[in-house]
Design a protein around this motif. Structure first.
Motif, PDB file in Angstrom:
ATOM      1  N   ALA A 196       2.998   8.401 -15.148  1.00 15.15           N
ATOM      2  CA  ALA A 196       2.723   8.282 -13.709  1.00 15.15           C
ATOM      3  C   ALA A 196       1.314   7.746 -13.472  1.00 15.15           C
ATOM      4  O   ALA A 196       1.091   6.911 -12.581  1.00 15.15           O
ATOM      5  N   LEU A 197       0.358   8.206 -14.267  1.00 11.53           N
ATOM      6  CA  LEU A 197      -1.024   7.723 -14.129  1.00 11.53           C
ATOM      7  C   LEU A 197      -1.120   6.246 -14.478  1.00 11.53           C
ATOM      8  O   LEU A 197      -1.783   5.463 -13.774  1.00 11.53           O
ATOM      9  N   ALA A 198      -0.439   5.834 -15.558  1.00 10.08           N
ATOM     10  CA  ALA A 198      -0.460   4.423 -15.960  1.00 10.08           C
ATOM     11  C   ALA A 198       0.166   3.542 -14.883  1.00 10.08           C
ATOM     12  O   ALA A 198      -0.328   2.443 -14.598  1.00 10.08           O
ATOM     13  N   VAL A 200       0.830  -1.205   0.000  1.00 10.70           N
ATOM     14  CA  VAL A 200       0.000   0.000   0.000  1.00 10.70           C
ATOM     15  C   VAL A 200       0.866   1.258   0.000  1.00 10.70           C
ATOM     16  O   VAL A 200       0.501   2.270  -0.616  1.00 10.70           O
ATOM     17  N   GLU A 201       1.999   1.206   0.656  1.00 13.77           N
ATOM     18  CA  GLU A 201       2.902   2.357   0.644  1.00 13.77           C
ATOM     19  C   GLU A 201       3.337   2.688  -0.784  1.00 13.77           C
ATOM     20  O   GLU A 201       3.371   3.852  -1.184  1.00 13.77           O
ATOM     21  N   LEU A 221       2.921   6.119  -5.661  1.00 16.54           N
ATOM     22  CA  LEU A 221       2.595   6.305  -7.072  1.00 16.54           C
ATOM     23  C   LEU A 221       1.497   7.350  -7.245  1.00 16.54           C
ATOM     24  O   LEU A 221       1.507   8.131  -8.207  1.00 16.54           O
ATOM     25  N   TYR A 222       0.544   7.376  -6.317  1.00 16.35           N
ATOM     26  CA  TYR A 222      -0.519   8.389  -6.393  1.00 16.35           C
ATOM     27  C   TYR A 222       0.057   9.783  -6.197  1.00 16.35           C
ATOM     28  O   TYR A 222      -0.273  10.721  -6.940  1.00 16.35           O
ATOM     29  N   GLN A 223       0.933   9.922  -5.212  1.00 17.00           N
ATOM     30  CA  GLN A 223       1.508  11.227  -4.927  1.00 17.00           C
ATOM     31  C   GLN A 223       2.428  11.707  -6.047  1.00 17.00           C
ATOM     32  O   GLN A 223       2.664  12.914  -6.179  1.00 17.00           O
ATOM     33  N   THR A 229      -0.901  17.213  -9.863  1.00 16.07           N
ATOM     34  CA  THR A 229      -2.028  17.562  -8.996  1.00 16.07           C
ATOM     35  C   THR A 229      -3.309  17.759  -9.787  1.00 16.07           C
ATOM     36  O   THR A 229      -4.400  17.667  -9.225  1.00 16.07           O
ATOM     37  N   PHE A 230      -3.198  18.036 -11.070  1.00 15.82           N
ATOM     38  CA  PHE A 230      -4.406  18.187 -11.886  1.00 15.82           C
ATOM     39  C   PHE A 230      -4.274  17.355 -13.148  1.00 15.82           C
ATOM     40  O   PHE A 230      -3.298  17.460 -13.878  1.00 15.82           O
ATOM     41  N   LEU A 231      -5.258  16.493 -13.362  1.00 17.19           N
ATOM     42  CA  LEU A 231      -5.337  15.691 -14.580  1.00 17.19           C
ATOM     43  C   LEU A 231      -6.715  15.884 -15.188  1.00 17.19           C
ATOM     44  O   LEU A 231      -7.724  15.919 -14.469  1.00 17.19           O
ATOM     45  N   ASP A 232      -6.765  16.017 -16.494  1.00 21.11           N
ATOM     46  CA  ASP A 232      -8.031  16.166 -17.197  1.00 21.11           C
ATOM     47  C   ASP A 232      -8.794  14.847 -17.125  1.00 21.11           C
ATOM     48  O   ASP A 232      -8.244  13.794 -17.432  1.00 21.11           O
TER      49      ASP A 232
END
Length: 630
Positions: free
Chosen positions: A274-276, A230-231, A236-238, A242-245
């Protein structure tokens, strides 16, 4: 050396250790090799040591991992692996962990022994120990490994020597946080080499799917497994912008942990990689929860809910910043769409809707659920649409609590029925559509000017509700002068019936195990009257729908009189929306598009109502929808 050991084992009786293996273990040859590998002396030695250990453990059938002189160097090698990103020995490290995981799969009891790291397992019965070697000779003592408190029991009989494992070997820094098989695997999962990372993920998945209850409990309580997984997810989330369409997020929906990278031909955008990576690891967590032992699955699901949902996502969903709110809502929608495991779905439902399933009061405290429902009617259209998509995705999940919390708990008491008044025999008593000059010929309106099909019969359900009036109530919302579908060889709501039938069948099969009653609950005449509240979710939907009617239907007939050549322009807009003609800008285009969309929306609602009360006559033959069709 390996060839000698393998050859010797073939000559020995089953379960017996030959003299070469005895010598290897008595003189701690493996510990010596491990020390040389750690020191990288000579250069490249670490790679050779990993390879040798992997081959010895894989090819020698004797249960070597039970011996201290094997256990210690194995633990040292694990502490060397997965710690340095981009290590030159990543390939060899993942091969080494693969062998260990396969051994654990064969004998789940090994899991606690391997994961204990510097703290060896508690006293074992001699009868359960495999043949071992006498007198663990302290010929080689590593600087970081103080001598252990051993008590060897040697019995010389028929050439077989047995050694009891130490009752207790304690060293500093032992415990959950140390580098062991789990942390080594997670470190390798972060490798930039795709094949290394994938193999490490497969090994970790194999590790957590062990069948033993005791091993799974130890994995949760005494290893860094769940916190470490989980860490990495939170990291990866962080690491994302900060803004994604939301549109960009939608292009990467359906990312698999086995193939986390998006196709190269898709348009790139900032934060795509990063999102992938985040969506891929979330899918991996979801897959682990599905495949793992129940003890591990529940613990990991709770850890994801606590660390990602509550500590990270919830503050962003409640944030005053519209950008932060929009991104978090779109990401949560993407996570829900990928989510498959029942345990994690339960945690997500509890996070979004809470534990209570009782009817909400009009002035409930502002829970997260109430906040999100209010976001559906936000001043920002982007946020409203993103949040509506979130609830749309939530309602498609096969979980009874979702429907009950949002809708059913407010309706099951039937407070929407006026107490003391007789229930109507049919909708004929309550509808008087003919009085409205704009509403003519309800059911047949959608079929003009094409040939009129046989009207749907008034099929009663328990003698109360006729389907004809329900279908009419939707079809008559749009005046005849504003309808255009019939001019393009379209009929009426029947164009949506097949899809509605498939959707209805799918929903029916999904809710079948939930034990819902087949008939309405009878009213209790002695129950005191209480005010009816439809719930925050229905109130929001009805408020939005009422404004749609105000913006179109209320003054539509007056507005279309002021639009020159209204019928022709309306038909042209319908063709544009269907892609039959090139798009061109017209006056009053928003109004014209709204009328076309509203007409189709009403036809779709009529079709959904129709399939819920199917006629029993032979005139309607609906074939079952194809598998997977909605």
């Amino acid at each position: 050396m390996l060839d000698i050991l393998v050859y010797e084992e073939r000559q020995q009786a089953a379960g017996e250790a030959g003299p070469c293996l005895e010598y290897l273990l008595q003189h701690k040859i493996l510990e010596t090799l491990c020390t040389l590998g750690k020191a990288e002396y000579p250069p490249g030695m670490r790679q050779q040591v990993f390879q040798f250990f992997s081959k010895v453990l894989a090819q020698v059938q004797h249960p070597l991992l039970h011996y201290l002189s094997v256990h210690r160097p194995v633990q040292k090698l694990l502490r060397l692996g997965g710690t340095v990103p981009g290590s030159l020995t990543e390939k060899e490290e993942v091969q080494f962990t693969t062998v260990l995981c396969s051994k654990i799969q064969q004998d789940p009891a090994l899991l606690t022994y391997i994961l204990e790291g510097k703290k060896t397992v508690a006293r074992k019965k001699v009868s359960r120990e495999p043949p071992a070697l006498p007198g663990e000779m302290a010929s080689i003592k590593d600087k970081d490994q103080p001598p252990s408190k051993t008590s060897d029991t040697v019995s010389c009989g028929a050439g077989v020597l047995t050694t009891q494992l130490p009752a207790d070997t304690e060293e500093p820094d032992g415990g959950i946080g140390e580098n062991n098989l789990v942390t080594s695997l997670i470190g390798l999962c972060k490798s930039k080499k795709g094949r290394v990372a994938l193999k490490a993920q497969e090994n970790l998945l194999l590790l957590v799917s062990v069948a033993s209850q005791a091993a799974a409990t130890y994995l949760v309580q005494s290893s860094p497994c769940c916190p470490a997984i989980v860490e990495h997810l939170c990291q990866l989330y962080q690491s994302m912008p900060t803004f994604l369409d939301p549109a960009d997020i939608a292009t990467l929906e359906g990312i698999s942990w086995r193939l986390p990278s998006a196709p190269s031909d898709e348009a790139s955008f900032p934060g795509k990689e990063a999102l992938a990576a985040f969506l891929g690891w979330f899918d991996y967590c979801d897959h682990i929860i599905m495949e793992a032992h129940t003890v591990v699955a529940d613990a990991l699901a709770k850890a994801v809910a606590e660390k990602l949902f509550v500590e990270i996502l919830q503050p962003q969903l409640l944030h005053v910043s519209e950008q932060s709110l929009l991104t978090a809502t779109a990401l949560l929608t993407a996570l829900l769409r990928q989510l498959r495991s029942p345990a994690l779905l339960q945690e997500a439902v509890t996070f979004l809707l809470g534990m209570e399933q009782q009817p909400a009061a009009l002035e409930d405290p502002r829970t997260l659920c109430v906040h999100l429902i209010r976001h559906c009617d936000h001043l920002s259209d982007e946020i409203s649409i993103a949040t509506l998509r979130l609830f749309e995705e939530l309602l498609q999940k096969p979980h009874e609590q979702i429907v009950r919390s949002l809708i059913l708990c407010h309706l099951e008491g039937r407070l929407y029925v006026v107490r003391g008044a007789p229930e109507p025999e049919s909708y004929e008593d309550t509808l008087d559509l003919e009085e409205d000059p704009y509403f003519t010929d309800g059911l047949d309106a959608g079929f003009q000017p094409s040939s009129k099909p046989t009207p749907a019969p008034a099929t009663n359900l328990d003698g109360k509700t006729a389907v004809t009036e329900i279908v009419n109530s939707f079809l008559c919302l749009v005046p005849e002068e504003a309808k255009t579908s019939a001019f393009l060889e379209e009929t009426g709501y029947d164009t949506y019936v097949h899809d509605a039938y498939g959707l209805f069948q799918e929903c029916s099969s999904r809710v079948a195990p939930w034990g819902w009653p087949k008939v309405l609950t009878p009213l209790d005449p002695h129950e005191p009257e209480r005010p009816f509240f439809e719930g925050h979710f229905f109130r929001m939907l009805f408020d939005r729908m009422s404004r749609i009617l105000e913006q179109v239907i209320g003054d539509l007939m007056q507005r279309i009189q002021r639009v020159p050549q209204f019928p022709g322009k309306l038909l042209l807009v319908r063709k544009q929306l269907m892609g039959q003609v090139p798009g061109e800008q017209l006056d009053h285009q928003t109004l014209l598009q709204g009328v076309v969309v509203l007409e189709e929306f009403c036809k779709e609602l009529a079709a959904i109502a129709f399939v819920q009360f199917p006629p029993h006559g032979p005139h309607l033959c609906l074939s079952p929808p194809p598998e997977g069709h909605v």
